[in-house]
Design a protein around this motif. Structure first.
Motif, mmCIF file in Angstrom:
data_model
loop_
_atom_site.group_PDB
_atom_site.id
_atom_site.type_symbol
_atom_site.label_atom_id
_atom_site.label_comp_id
_atom_site.label_asym_id
_atom_site.label_seq_id
_atom_site.Cartn_x
_atom_site.Cartn_y
_atom_site.Cartn_z
ATOM 1 N N LEU A 169 0.829 -1.208 0.000
ATOM 2 C CA LEU A 169 0.000 0.000 0.000
ATOM 3 C C LEU A 169 0.863 1.258 0.000
ATOM 4 O O LEU A 169 0.440 2.316 -0.411
ATOM 5 C CB LEU A 169 -0.925 -0.002 1.223
ATOM 6 C CG LEU A 169 -2.041 -1.038 1.205
ATOM 7 C CD1 LEU A 169 -2.678 -1.174 2.586
ATOM 8 C CD2 LEU A 169 -3.107 -0.670 0.175
ATOM 9 N N GLU A 170 2.092 1.121 0.530
ATOM 10 C CA GLU A 170 3.005 2.273 0.570
ATOM 11 C C GLU A 170 4.382 1.822 0.130
ATOM 12 O O GLU A 170 4.760 0.675 0.336
ATOM 13 C CB GLU A 170 3.138 2.789 2.018
ATOM 14 C CG GLU A 170 1.950 3.580 2.478
ATOM 15 C CD GLU A 170 2.012 3.888 3.981
ATOM 16 O OE1 GLU A 170 3.127 3.761 4.576
ATOM 17 O OE2 GLU A 170 0.960 4.231 4.541
ATOM 18 N N LYS A 171 5.131 2.754 -0.452
ATOM 19 C CA LYS A 171 6.524 2.452 -0.785
ATOM 20 C C LYS A 171 7.354 2.639 0.489
ATOM 21 O O LYS A 171 7.071 3.531 1.284
ATOM 22 C CB LYS A 171 7.011 3.431 -1.859
ATOM 23 C CG LYS A 171 6.332 3.201 -3.198
ATOM 24 C CD LYS A 171 7.345 3.418 -4.335
ATOM 25 C CE LYS A 171 6.866 2.799 -5.629
ATOM 26 N NZ LYS A 171 5.705 3.505 -6.205
ATOM 27 N N PRO A 172 8.367 1.798 0.695
ATOM 28 C CA PRO A 172 9.195 2.004 1.889
ATOM 29 C C PRO A 172 9.897 3.370 1.810
ATOM 30 O O PRO A 172 10.280 3.816 0.729
ATOM 31 C CB PRO A 172 10.217 0.863 1.819
ATOM 32 C CG PRO A 172 10.118 0.293 0.444
ATOM 33 C CD PRO A 172 8.796 0.671 -0.126
ATOM 34 N N VAL A 173 9.970 4.063 2.962
ATOM 35 C CA VAL A 173 10.620 5.373 3.006
ATOM 36 C C VAL A 173 12.083 5.215 2.572
ATOM 37 O O VAL A 173 12.617 5.977 1.777
ATOM 38 C CB VAL A 173 10.587 5.951 4.441
ATOM 39 C CG1 VAL A 173 10.946 7.428 4.451
ATOM 40 C CG2 VAL A 173 9.204 5.717 5.054
ATOM 41 N N GLN A 174 12.693 4.170 3.122
ATOM 42 C CA GLN A 174 14.095 3.916 2.815
ATOM 43 C C GLN A 174 14.295 2.431 3.082
ATOM 44 O O GLN A 174 13.728 1.897 4.036
ATOM 45 C CB GLN A 174 14.967 4.730 3.779
ATOM 46 C CG GLN A 174 16.343 5.027 3.253
ATOM 47 C CD GLN A 174 17.165 5.765 4.311
ATOM 48 O OE1 GLN A 174 16.653 6.606 5.037
ATOM 49 N NE2 GLN A 174 18.421 5.408 4.420
ATOM 50 N N VAL A 175 15.070 1.787 2.239
ATOM 51 C CA VAL A 175 15.244 0.349 2.418
ATOM 52 C C VAL A 175 15.849 0.064 3.792
ATOM 53 O O VAL A 175 16.802 0.738 4.209
ATOM 54 C CB VAL A 175 16.135 -0.236 1.294
ATOM 55 C CG1 VAL A 175 16.341 -1.748 1.511
ATOM 56 C CG2 VAL A 175 15.496 0.001 -0.066
#
Ligand code: ZN
Length: 465
Positions: free
Chosen positions: A346-352
């Protein structure tokens, strides 16, 4: 005022279905003021009388073999009934039969009709039963040959005289007036419609100027429902507009409610009537499907009706009428169950390698950073989605859902495959035809829900082909 030209009528028939069954005997008590005459005739129904009916009425095949057919008595009967109030016990039955017999001859029959069951109910509301046998006992009526036409017509005439004595002319006149007050129809419609509309389940179509389809509706009683659209006291703007616009009404009778619902749903989708709520387009239909990204790691993926056979796929969750609805629902489930929005896609990760925002505010149990094992997350997600799980079609192929009316000895077989409604069959040949046609019916949400709820109730028989 009590009308002074009356006809008390009773019929014997080959069964209860006014369309399929035929009249075997007509009995009439004609009353003109003080003058009373009776008329009675056996009628050749041009078909065999079922054994149990022969037993009930005492009218057998041999007795009607040389009797006149309805066509042969039609003219004399019309003359007798002309200008008289048509009075019968459960009058819609007798009136329906007579109307249908005339219709077979290409003629219209019309009369003002009074039902003595309704009269009895109105004037003796304290009694629960109003069939002829109850009236005989209650009012000490003199019986002749029960279940022969003239004897039963005479019983209704006796009941009438008793009403006049017992309740008085004013009360009787009031009760008659109440029944004869016709429902109002919009000015552009033929008033004969009020008689023609059947009391059976089915679907009706309202047409406007230039035969534009205005509205499709369904009911378990077509007559009541259609007339309710035009009730004079309706205050709803939408109903008032419909009443003003309607020019023609058409209908299809069905054996039961499911048939009416399926047909209504199909007609609305096919023809998009002007006043029906816009229904979801089947092409936007979608569902979540679980894909195993790695062993034990299940991820939801949105699939549309074009990608998946909704009727037969397992592990589908939905249905949703748009991508937006699907996403919103999954988001709400994620919040309620503290599932990770980035793992769900549902969301892209902010930072891996960093926790999602939901985890930072305590709303994700940390599957995104390995704090919650992915297998546990998958299991919790499946439990959360369980309620939305689509039921895969439980049969190897097409089936027939059978809707029966034992009273009329009629049945509709709704042919369904993979939750798709292929059509309603009346006979084996219809079934064969439906099954041999290429399936063009699309999977749609309304039909799926209708079928699922009616089939799980377990009241309808299922035939496998
Ligand atoms: Zn997370």
């Amino acid at each position: 005022m009590i009308p002074d030209r009356l006809a008390f009528i009773d019929l014997e028939t080959t069964g209860a279905n006014p369309v399929r069954d035929r009249i075997t005997e007509i009995g009439i008590v004609e009353v003109d003021g003080d003058q009373v005459t009776t008329w009675n005739s056996l009628v050749n129904p041009e078909r065999p009388i079922p054994a149990f009916i022969q037993q009930l009425t005492g009218i057998n095949n041999a007795m009607v073999a040389d009797a006149p057919t309805f066509a042969e008595v039609a003219e004399a009967l019309a003359e007798r009934l002309q200008g008289r109030l048509f009075i019968a016990h459960n009058a819609r039955f007798d009136y329906g039969f007579i109307k249908n017999e005339y219709q077979r001859l290409g003629q219209r029959f019309h009369a003002d009709v009074l039902c003595t069951v309704r009269l009895s109910r109105k004037l003796f509301p304290e009694y629960p039963k109003h069939n002829l046998d109850s009236l005989i006992v209650r009012h000490h009526l003199h019986t002749g040959d029960r279940h022969r036409a003239l004897a039963d017509a005479d019983l209704i005439w006796q009941f009438w005289r008793m009403l006049k004595r017992d309740r008085g002319d004013d009360a009787l006149a009031g009760a008659i007036q109440l029944q004869l007050t016709r429902p109002t129809l919009p000015p552009h419609l033929d008033p004969v419609l009020i008689d023609d509309l059947p009391d059976s389940p089915g679907v009706y179509l309202l047409y406007g100027e230039n035969d534009a389809l205005l509205y499709v509706g369904k009911s378990i009683n077509l007559r009541k429902r259609v007339l309710s659209h035009f009730a004079a006291d309706t205050r709803e703007y939408k109903e008032m507009r419909l009443a003003q616009e309607v020019r023609r009404i058409d209908w299809h009778e069905t054996v039961g409610e499911l048939g009416a619902l399926l047909l209504e749903s199909r007609l609305i989708k096919e023809s998009l009537p002007i006043h029906n709520r816009r229904l979801r387009r089947a092409s936007d239909l979608c569902a979540w499907q679980l894909r195993e990204a790695a062993p034990g790691d299940f991820r939801p993926q949105l699939v549309s009706g074009r990608d998946a056979d909704f009727g037969r796929s397992n592990e589908l969750f939905g249905l949703f009428s748009s991508k937006r609805e699907a996403t919103n629902t999954l988001r709400k489930i994620a919040e309620a169950y503290a599932l990770c929005p980035t793992v769900l896609g549902l969301e892209k990760p902010v930072q891996v390698g960093r926790a999602c925002f939901a985890h930072q505010v305590g709303k994700c149990k940390g599957a995104c950073i390995g704090k919650e094992p992915i297998g546990v997350h998958s299991a919790r997600m499946m439990a959360a989605l369980a309620k939305l799980k689509l039921q895969a079609w439980p049969y190897p192929g097409a089936i027939g859902v059978v809707e029966r009316n034992d009273f009329l000895d009629e049945e509709d077989v709704h042919v369904v495959d993979g939750w798709r409604f292929l059509g309603t069959a009346k006979c084996e040949a219809d079934i064969h035809e439906l099954l041999s046609r290429p399936v063009d019916a699309q999977f749609d949400m309304d039909t799926y829900k209708l079928l699922k709820s009616h089939m799980t109730k377990g009241k309808l028989a299922i035939r496998q082909f």
